[in-house]
Design a protein around this motif. Structure first.
Motif, short mmCIF file in Angstrom:
data_model
loop_
_atom_site.label_atom_id
_atom_site.label_comp_id
_atom_site.label_asym_id
_atom_site.label_seq_id
_atom_site.Cartn_x
_atom_site.Cartn_y
_atom_site.Cartn_z
N THR A 21 76.15 1.05 23.32
CA THR A 21 74.92 0.36 23.68
C THR A 21 74.80 -0.89 22.80
N GLU A 22 73.90 -1.76 23.13
CA GLU A 22 73.67 -2.96 22.32
C GLU A 22 73.30 -2.58 20.88
N GLU A 23 72.46 -1.56 20.74
CA GLU A 23 72.04 -1.12 19.41
C GLU A 23 73.21 -0.54 18.62
N GLN A 24 74.03 0.28 19.26
CA GLN A 24 75.19 0.86 18.60
C GLN A 24 76.18 -0.23 18.20
N ALA A 26 75.54 -3.31 17.50
CA ALA A 26 74.98 -4.08 16.39
C ALA A 26 75.13 -3.34 15.05
N LEU A 27 75.13 -2.02 15.07
CA LEU A 27 75.36 -1.25 13.84
C LEU A 27 76.77 -1.48 13.30
N ALA A 53 75.76 7.33 16.17
CA ALA A 53 76.23 6.29 17.09
C ALA A 53 77.67 6.56 17.53
#
Length: 106
Positions: A21-24, A26-27, A53
């Motif tokens: 995902t976008e959030e994953q 970015a991590l 993640a």
């Protein structure tokens, strides 16, 4: 979703792709970077968040012929590759003498 290519030090590495995902993403890849090394990912991030993640990411393999691009590359056990990616951006890869690895920036 963004596709991450995994490259490890194993002789039989097959360069698998996984969707994040976008959030994953970015991590793993902060800012506008698209190259990461697993040791650095864990040095700068929260292990609990990263483990969650990665657990989710590993459940989303992507067949290469069905992939719509590779958005990031994550290296395992390949410390020697760090010298080629000092900015952690694929387009800015360099040779040991500092010259661009590719004749033309993409």
């Amino acid at each position: 979703m963004k596709n991450i290519q995994i490259i490890d030090g194993a002789v039989n590495c097959v360069y698998d792709l996984f969707a994040a995902t976008e959030e994953q993403f970015a991590l793993i890849f902060p800012g506008d970077t698209d190259i990461a090394f697993i040791d650095e990912v864990y040095e700068r991030g929260d292990a609990v968040l990263l483990n969650a993640a990665f657990k989710a990411i590993w459940q989303r393999p992507v067949k290469k012929k069905a992939a719509n691009g590779i958005h990031g590359t994550l290296f395992y056990e390949l410390e020697q590759k760090k010298a080629y990616y000092p900015t952690r951006k694929d387009d800015e890869a360099i040779n040991p003498n500092g010259s661009l690895l590719r004749a033309v920036k993409r």
